[in-house]
Motif scaffolding. Structure first.
Motif, mmCIF file in Angstrom:
data_model
loop_
_atom_site.group_PDB
_atom_site.id
_atom_site.type_symbol
_atom_site.label_atom_id
_atom_site.label_comp_id
_atom_site.label_asym_id
_atom_site.label_seq_id
_atom_site.Cartn_x
_atom_site.Cartn_y
_atom_site.Cartn_z
ATOM 1 N N GLU A 292 1.242 -0.965 0.150
ATOM 2 C CA GLU A 292 -0.085 -0.344 -0.345
ATOM 3 C C GLU A 292 0.925 1.360 -0.101
ATOM 4 O O GLU A 292 0.500 2.562 -1.184
ATOM 5 N N MET A 293 1.660 0.821 0.644
ATOM 6 C CA MET A 293 2.841 2.228 0.774
ATOM 7 C C MET A 293 3.716 2.855 -0.715
ATOM 8 O O MET A 293 3.619 3.402 -0.960
ATOM 9 N N LEU A 294 3.713 1.571 -1.378
ATOM 10 C CA LEU A 294 4.514 1.297 -2.393
ATOM 11 C C LEU A 294 3.278 2.022 -3.138
ATOM 12 O O LEU A 294 3.909 3.217 -4.421
ATOM 13 N N LEU A 295 2.477 2.174 -3.290
ATOM 14 C CA LEU A 295 1.449 2.582 -4.165
ATOM 15 C C LEU A 295 1.049 4.166 -3.770
ATOM 16 O O LEU A 295 0.698 4.606 -4.808
ATOM 17 N N LYS A 296 1.257 3.725 -2.641
ATOM 18 C CA LYS A 296 0.967 5.431 -2.125
ATOM 19 C C LYS A 296 2.055 6.562 -2.742
ATOM 20 O O LYS A 296 1.917 7.710 -3.557
ATOM 21 N N ASP A 297 2.805 6.001 -2.196
ATOM 22 C CA ASP A 297 3.803 7.500 -2.878
ATOM 23 C C ASP A 297 5.209 7.219 -4.203
ATOM 24 O O ASP A 297 5.550 8.017 -4.136
ATOM 25 N N LYS A 298 4.857 5.524 -4.482
ATOM 26 C CA LYS A 298 5.252 5.810 -5.860
ATOM 27 C C LYS A 298 4.815 5.551 -6.554
ATOM 28 O O LYS A 298 5.314 5.198 -8.188
ATOM 29 N N LEU A 302 5.912 3.854 -10.869
ATOM 30 C CA LEU A 302 6.582 2.873 -12.091
ATOM 31 C C LEU A 302 5.184 3.026 -12.971
ATOM 32 O O LEU A 302 4.471 3.085 -13.199
ATOM 33 N N GLU A 303 5.581 1.538 -13.591
ATOM 34 C CA GLU A 303 4.608 1.513 -15.240
ATOM 35 C C GLU A 303 3.416 1.055 -14.812
ATOM 36 O O GLU A 303 2.787 0.165 -12.892
ATOM 37 N N ALA A 304 2.449 0.593 -15.815
ATOM 38 C CA ALA A 304 1.165 0.523 -15.455
ATOM 39 C C ALA A 304 1.224 -1.273 -14.715
ATOM 40 O O ALA A 304 0.473 -1.673 -13.891
ATOM 41 N N THR A 305 2.534 -1.893 -15.218
ATOM 42 C CA THR A 305 1.883 -3.404 -14.733
ATOM 43 C C THR A 305 2.909 -2.949 -13.536
ATOM 44 O O THR A 305 1.789 -4.392 -12.813
ATOM 45 N N ALA A 306 3.671 -2.874 -13.458
ATOM 46 C CA ALA A 306 4.231 -3.049 -11.740
ATOM 47 C C ALA A 306 2.846 -2.384 -10.643
ATOM 48 O O ALA A 306 3.137 -2.996 -9.598
ATOM 49 N N GLN A 307 2.002 -0.733 -10.900
ATOM 50 C CA GLN A 307 1.445 -0.828 -10.427
ATOM 51 C C GLN A 307 0.309 -2.507 -9.965
ATOM 52 O O GLN A 307 -0.202 -2.702 -9.397
ATOM 53 N N ASP A 308 -0.076 -3.056 -11.062
ATOM 54 C CA ASP A 308 -1.294 -4.350 -11.013
ATOM 55 C C ASP A 308 -0.517 -4.858 -10.341
ATOM 56 O O ASP A 308 -1.264 -5.231 -9.426
ATOM 57 N N TYR A 309 1.052 -5.227 -10.453
ATOM 58 C CA TYR A 309 0.955 -6.327 -9.370
ATOM 59 C C TYR A 309 1.176 -5.839 -8.591
ATOM 60 O O TYR A 309 0.903 -6.535 -6.907
ATOM 61 N N LEU A 310 1.139 -5.003 -7.823
ATOM 62 C CA LEU A 310 1.284 -4.484 -6.219
ATOM 63 C C LEU A 310 -0.505 -4.401 -5.394
ATOM 64 O O LEU A 310 -0.220 -4.883 -4.756
ATOM 65 N N TYR A 311 -1.101 -3.801 -6.776
ATOM 66 C CA TYR A 311 -2.686 -4.591 -5.971
ATOM 67 C C TYR A 311 -2.739 -4.981 -5.947
ATOM 68 O O TYR A 311 -3.711 -5.741 -5.264
ATOM 69 N N ARG A 312 -2.416 -6.673 -7.261
ATOM 70 C CA ARG A 312 -2.628 -7.714 -6.505
ATOM 71 C C ARG A 312 -2.179 -7.955 -5.176
ATOM 72 O O ARG A 312 -2.862 -9.163 -4.258
#
Length: 323
Positions: A292-298, A302-312
């Motif tokens: 959640e912190m990575l998604l909030k701060d970074k 991040l590319e869309a694919t990396a964001q999708d991995y984090l959400y998963r």
């Protein structure tokens, strides 16, 4: 083949008797007896099924003939066919075992054959009854079931050998005390037929115990009452019932023990499950927090694919933490 002795010293009467018998019976053998010698020879040979005798004979009389034949062949039927007898002779002859008494006259020759057939049928019926009684007696002796008869006051009258064997006794007197003490039940004064079943224990000299099932029937007829009964050794049955009861009790105890063991295993399993669940929740919360912190701060970096991995990762950790 039916073999009949015709004892008569009058040849004409013998001829008439033979003629009537030949008309009524097939496969018939008739032996004519008209003196003492022939009579003795016929007794020695035997093999005859019925005797027809006159009363007045030159060498003897019908009563002596009757008694002589009955002495050697007590079951042989005898018919007296005479015109010289009387009621007193007929009564005495009947008491000595005569089967029938017929007055000798032309009109009674037909009756003679009817009487002979009736006597033979009666003898055959008696023989059938005797055979059935012998078969029943043999069956009762071979079966391990005691049969007895007693007076209504409890006095034993007779029994089969199986009854004595069940009590290890040699005669009824040895069983009488046991019967009165344990088996005999005073019948009703009304004389009505009834039955009773009881089970008793009977101690043996070697210390073992024998179980006996006893059934008695009160039988009343013509103002007299007797008790008829059956006695059966059920020791093996009782032993089997005891073994089954002990097995069932042991089985119930084993079931209780196994149930307690299963409950203990389930408790341990629940404790282990709780421990594993608790130990896993802390890392899952960490994974979810850092994702959640990575998604909030970074997220912008991040590319869309990396964001999708984090959400998963975040969703999966949250889901596992909710179990």
């Amino acid at each position: 083949m039916l073999h009949i002795l015709v004892i008569d010293d009058n040849p004409t009467d013998r001829l008439l008797v033979k003629r009537e018998l030949d008309r009524q019976f097939s496969q018939l053998q008739i032996t004519e007896i008209f003196d003492d010698r022939l009579f003795g020879e016929a007794l020695n040979r035997g093999g005859f099924h019925l005797v027809i005798t006159d009363y007045q004979l030159r060498w003897t009389n019908g009563l002596d003939v009757l008694k002589t034949i009955k002495a050697s062949y007590p079951e042989c039927p005898i018919v007296m066919f005479t015109n010289t007898g009387n009621e007193e002779i007929a009564v005495e002859a009947m008491k000595s075992g005569l089967d029938d008494y017929i007055i000798k006259s032309p009109k009674h020759y037909v009756r003679l054959c009817v009487t002979v057939r009736a006597v033979l049928d009666r003898v055959a019926a008696w023989e059938r009854v005797a055979r059935l009684e012998n078969q029943l007696h043999s069956l009762l002796e071979h079966l391990n079931v005691g049969v007895f008869r007693a007076t209504s006051e409890g006095q034993l009258l007779e029994s089969n050998q199986a009854f004595l064997r069940l009590f290890d006794a040699s005669n009824l007197a040895d069983v009488q005390g046991i019967y009165l003490q344990k088996l005999f039940v005073q019948p009703l004064d009304s004389g009505e037929s009834r039955s009773q079943n009881i089970e008793i224990t009977f101690p043996l000299p070697d210390g073992r115990v024998k179980w006996i099932r006893f059934t008695q029937y009160l039988y009343s007829a013509e103002g007299e009452s007797t008790i008829e009964g059956l006695v059966e050794d059920i020791t093996e049955l009782k032993q089997a019932e005891l073994a089954l009861r002990e097995f069932n009790e042991t089985l119930e105890e084993r079931v209780r023990e196994r149930t307690a063991e299963l409950e203990e295993v389930n408790a341990q399993l629940e404790s282990f499950t709780y421990s594993v669940s608790h130990d896993l929740r802390a890392p899952l919360r960490g994974i979810s927090f850092f994702a959640e912190m990575l998604l909030k701060d970074k997220a912008s970096e991040l590319e869309a694919t990396a964001q999708d991995y984090l959400y998963r990762i975040k969703d999966a950790a949250s889901l596992m933490n909710s179990w």
